[in-house]
Design an enzyme around this catalytic site. Structure first.
Site, PDB file in Angstrom:
ATOM      1  N   THR A 152      43.238  30.718  38.387  1.00 22.12           N
ATOM      2  CA  THR A 152      42.972  31.570  39.545  1.00 22.12           C
ATOM      3  C   THR A 152      42.005  30.953  40.533  1.00 22.12           C
ATOM      4  O   THR A 152      41.220  30.053  40.198  1.00 22.12           O
ATOM      5  CB  THR A 152      42.389  32.932  39.074  1.00 22.12           C
ATOM      6  OG1 THR A 152      42.387  33.840  40.164  1.00 22.12           O
ATOM      7  CG2 THR A 152      40.994  32.798  38.537  1.00 22.12           C
ATOM      8  N   SER A 160      35.216  37.034  33.032  1.00 18.66           N
ATOM      9  CA  SER A 160      36.620  37.086  33.457  1.00 18.66           C
ATOM     10  C   SER A 160      37.380  38.140  32.672  1.00 18.66           C
ATOM     11  O   SER A 160      36.925  38.602  31.626  1.00 18.66           O
ATOM     12  CB  SER A 160      37.246  35.713  33.202  1.00 18.66           C
ATOM     13  OG  SER A 160      38.634  35.743  33.458  1.00 18.66           O
ATOM     14  N   SER A 161      38.543  38.498  33.189  1.00 16.00           N
ATOM     15  CA  SER A 161      39.459  39.367  32.444  1.00 16.00           C
ATOM     16  C   SER A 161      40.713  38.623  32.003  1.00 16.00           C
ATOM     17  O   SER A 161      41.608  39.215  31.400  1.00 16.00           O
ATOM     18  CB  SER A 161      39.892  40.553  33.310  1.00 16.00           C
ATOM     19  OG  SER A 161      38.770  41.305  33.716  1.00 16.00           O
ATOM     20  N   GLY A 185      45.990  39.868  37.742  1.00 14.79           N
ATOM     21  CA  GLY A 185      45.751  41.285  38.039  1.00 14.79           C
ATOM     22  C   GLY A 185      44.321  41.740  37.847  1.00 14.79           C
ATOM     23  O   GLY A 185      44.084  42.939  37.684  1.00 14.79           O
ATOM     24  N   ARG A 224      36.721  27.478  33.405  1.00 15.52           N
ATOM     25  CA  ARG A 224      36.232  28.467  34.352  1.00 15.52           C
ATOM     26  C   ARG A 224      35.223  27.817  35.295  1.00 15.52           C
ATOM     27  O   ARG A 224      34.477  26.912  34.885  1.00 15.52           O
ATOM     28  CB  ARG A 224      35.546  29.565  33.543  1.00 15.52           C
ATOM     29  CG  ARG A 224      34.991  30.744  34.315  1.00 15.52           C
ATOM     30  CD  ARG A 224      36.054  31.698  34.683  1.00 15.52           C
ATOM     31  NE  ARG A 224      35.521  32.988  35.114  1.00 15.52           N
ATOM     32  CZ  ARG A 224      36.221  33.838  35.869  1.00 15.52           C
ATOM     33  NH1 ARG A 224      37.436  33.544  36.283  1.00 15.52           N
ATOM     34  NH2 ARG A 224      35.705  34.997  36.191  1.00 15.52           N
ATOM     35  N   THR A 229      46.099  35.777  40.851  1.00 13.15           N
ATOM     36  CA  THR A 229      45.836  34.839  39.786  1.00 13.15           C
ATOM     37  C   THR A 229      47.239  34.474  39.369  1.00 13.15           C
ATOM     38  O   THR A 229      48.195  35.074  39.848  1.00 13.15           O
ATOM     39  CB  THR A 229      45.042  35.572  38.688  1.00 13.15           C
ATOM     40  OG1 THR A 229      43.782  35.907  39.236  1.00 13.15           O
ATOM     41  CG2 THR A 229      44.878  34.782  37.416  1.00 13.15           C
TER      42      THR A 229
HETATM   43  O1  DON Z   1      38.805  36.057  36.063  1.00 13.47           O
HETATM   44  C1  DON Z   1      39.107  37.179  36.458  1.00 13.47           C
HETATM   45  O2  DON Z   1      39.126  38.164  35.753  1.00 13.47           O
HETATM   46  C2  DON Z   1      39.517  37.351  37.911  1.00 13.47           C
HETATM   47  N1  DON Z   1      38.934  36.332  38.713  1.00 13.47           N
HETATM   48  C3  DON Z   1      41.004  37.347  37.966  1.00 13.47           C
HETATM   49  C4  DON Z   1      41.495  37.643  39.353  1.00 13.47           C
HETATM   50  C5  DON Z   1      42.884  38.086  39.401  1.00 13.47           C
HETATM   51  O3  DON Z   1      43.551  38.271  38.423  1.00 13.47           O
HETATM   52  C6  DON Z   1      43.404  38.335  40.763  1.00 13.47           C
HETATM   53  N2  DON Z   1      44.682  38.906  40.726  1.00 13.47           N
HETATM   54  N3  DON Z   1      44.836  40.028  40.971  1.00 13.47           N
END
Ligand code: DON
Length: 552
Positions: free
Chosen positions: A378, A431-432, A452, A88, A360
């Site tokens: 991402t 993050s998710s 997402g 990350r 992502t």
């Molecule tokens: O790490 C995360 O949760 C976000 N930066 C992820 C971004 C993402 O999935 C964009 N797509 N929709």
């Protein structure tokens, strides 16, 4: 959209599933999947193939595939070694808690989203280096080579690629370098060559991953940042470290669920939601029924409320992982769900959310020996910060927006987040991303993940439930329409076809509020390893145009 999903579901039942006897790669870019498959064929293992696929995605899927971003790679080797590589991005040393606030204390519009100031220190190249160092079996140069050649020789622009670029054209035009590369009015059928990126990849191929952090790439990146108003310095790059974390392990109806620990919120929320659902006979209550959606949404709300309060980078904030996953806590969460009433989320904040786009990218690799990789990477939003450091040919992330940039206000995904996710130098934003491996009888059974934003966690949840409870094929499971609730705003989002009018009326009567119908959620590429035959069955999510499976 409904039409395509329905077609997908029908096809999912009638076409033979892509099954491979040895190895499989599923990603958002068929070209990248083929790069990974070729590495497997040459005797590379799943990690070799994942590294090659990751670099190829940086060329063929620039909205999310990257050198200038970060991600998580969950690896489970056939001998049982399991690790969650956390590459990350980190906040630069000069970052401050209030760096996105103006003098009046109000947020500076889009400051954490557009341009060089939005970028964290990229982890992707170091992540690939660490994955290769620990598990790789082929030489590094062989894994970077295919991406380098794709960048130099070019590839044919697809209709999806053209329209995706078109949607972000305005943001990409803000930066002269991004505009020069991506704003050239590329059309379907054109050959897209990226000579600057090819030169960067050539250096990485020949000098290894540290080149990005200490060599010419680092010097040029930090110089561009200095000139263009970003914070990332040579020291930030030199000091960047990948962290090998122990994955979280939970269970669902007897299967083991191995998933991403903090600084992702995904694994904790996923295990909480599965824990709450386990008490319900989801198979009997049925796919898409009011009863199932009610139970699912109430679980989502509770898990996301915990996320907002308790999660952040565990190296900087106290994250009570054990307490959050304590069966007694999950039982209490479940007990607070009322059978006949939607629990209001409390104060409702709508916020101008970016909402989810698929910005992502997740890919899954399984090799002949049974090593598996679930990797989500991402730049954060589509094309990240839309900033390309001069001459380097790659986009930088805008991951700083995943921090609670303004405490008490929703971020770009409309997510509420707390003190534990405040900005601090060297810290990783929450993050998710939820790369996950489900084990059955101790062996990898389902390997998956998704893009997402916050919907990632719920996409992974629903895909697991579709396979385990609804007994869908892996293709049906990734195709089936999805729902999403993230506690705040207090509304159910849904894809077309996910909530039929009767079900919606029944849920509204319980007090559920519905958002306007959402665009697609996620792009969940999974591989299911059939117990018994050992066949690798590819689940290609049909939501993004260029996705594909390759195997042998
Ligand atoms: O790490 C995360 O949760 C976000 N930066 C992820 C971004 C993402 O999935 C964009 N797509 N929709």
């Amino acid at each position: 959209m409904l039409a395509s999903l329905l077609v997908g579901l029908v096809l999912g039942q009638s076409l033979p599933l892509p099954k491979y006897s040895a190895g499989a790669v599923v990603s958002d870019s068929m070209i990248a999947s083929e790069v990974g498959r070729d590495i497997l064929r040459q005797g590379g293992n799943a990690v070799d193939a994942a590294v090659a696929t990751h670099f190829a995605l940086a060329v063929t899927h620039p909205t999310a595939g990257n050198l200038g971003g970060g991600g998580f790679m969950l690896v489970r080797m056939a001998d049982g070694r399991t690790v969650a590589l956390d590459y990350r991005e980190t906040a630069p040393a000069a970052a401050t808690r209030d760096m996105y606030l103006g003098a009046n204390g109000e947020p500076k519009p889009r400051a954490s989203l557009d341009g060089p100031l939005a970028s964290g220190v990229p982890g992707s190249v170091a992540g690939m280096g660490e994955a290769h160092r620990r598990f790789g079996s082929l030489p590094w140069a062989r894994l970077v080579g295919p991406a380098q050649r794709l960048a130099a020789r070019g590839f044919a622009v697809s209709r999806f690629f053209e329209s995706d670029l078109h949607q972000e054209a305005k943001r990409l035009a803000l930066d002269p370098e991004a505009n020069r590369i991506f704003g050239a009015g590329l059309r379907e059928g054109d050959t897209f060559r990226q000579p600057d990126l090819a030169r960067t990849l050539l250096r990485l191929r020949d000098k290894g991953p540290r080149e990005f952090y200490e060599g010419e790439t680092a010097r040029r990146l930090s110089a561009a940042m200095r000139e263009d108003g970003g914070l990332i310095t040579m020291d930030d790059l030199r000091n960047y470290r990948v962290i090998a974390r122990e994955p979280l392990v939970g269970s669902y109806r007897g299967d083991e669920v191995v998933t991403m620990p903090p600084p992702s919120s995904g694994g904790i929320a996923l295990l909480q939601m599965l824990g709450m659902l386990e008490a319900t006979d989801v198979r009997a209550s049925g796919f898409g029924t009011a009863a199932t959606i009610h139970r699912t949404v109430e679980g989502m709300k509770r898990a996301f409320a915990d996320r907002a309060e308790f999660l952040g980078d565990p190296d900087f904030a106290e994250v009570p992982v054990a307490r959050l996953l304590d069966p007694a806590h999950i039982a209490a969460m479940r007990a607070s769900i009322q059978a006949n009433r939607a629990t209001p989320a409390g104060e409702i904040r709508t916020g101008e959310g970016l909402r989810e786009g698929e910005h992502t990218t997740h890919f899954t690799v399984v090799d002949k020996a049974g090593n598996v990789v679930a990797c989500t990477t991402t730049l954060n939003t589509g094309y990240g910060s839309a900033y390309v450091p001069k001459g380097l040919g790659f986009l930088m992330n805008n991951e700083m927006d995943d921090f609670a940039t303004v405490l008490g206000k929703p971020n770009g995904y409309g997510l509420m987040q707390g003190e534990r996710n405040a900005i601090a130098p060297g810290k990783r934003p929450l993050s998710s991303m939820t790369p996950t491996v489900v084990l059955r009888d101790g062996k990898p059974y389902l390997v998956l993940g998704s893009p997402g934003g916050p919907t990632i966690i719920n996409t992974v949840l629903q895909t697991i439930v579709n396979v385990v409870d609804h007994r869908m094929s892996v293709r049906q499971a990734v195709t089936a329409p999805r729902i999403h609730h993230q506690w705040m705003p207090d509304e159910v989002r849904y894809e077309e076809g996910a909530v039929n009018p009767d079900v919606r009326a029944a849920l509204a009567a319980l007090g559920h509020r519905f958002a306007a119908r959402a665009a697609n959620m996620g792009s969940c590429h999974a591989v299911l390893i059939e117990p018994g035959t050992g066949l690798r069955v590819a689940g290609v999510d049909p939501r993004l145009g260029d996705a594909g499976a390759a195997g042998y």
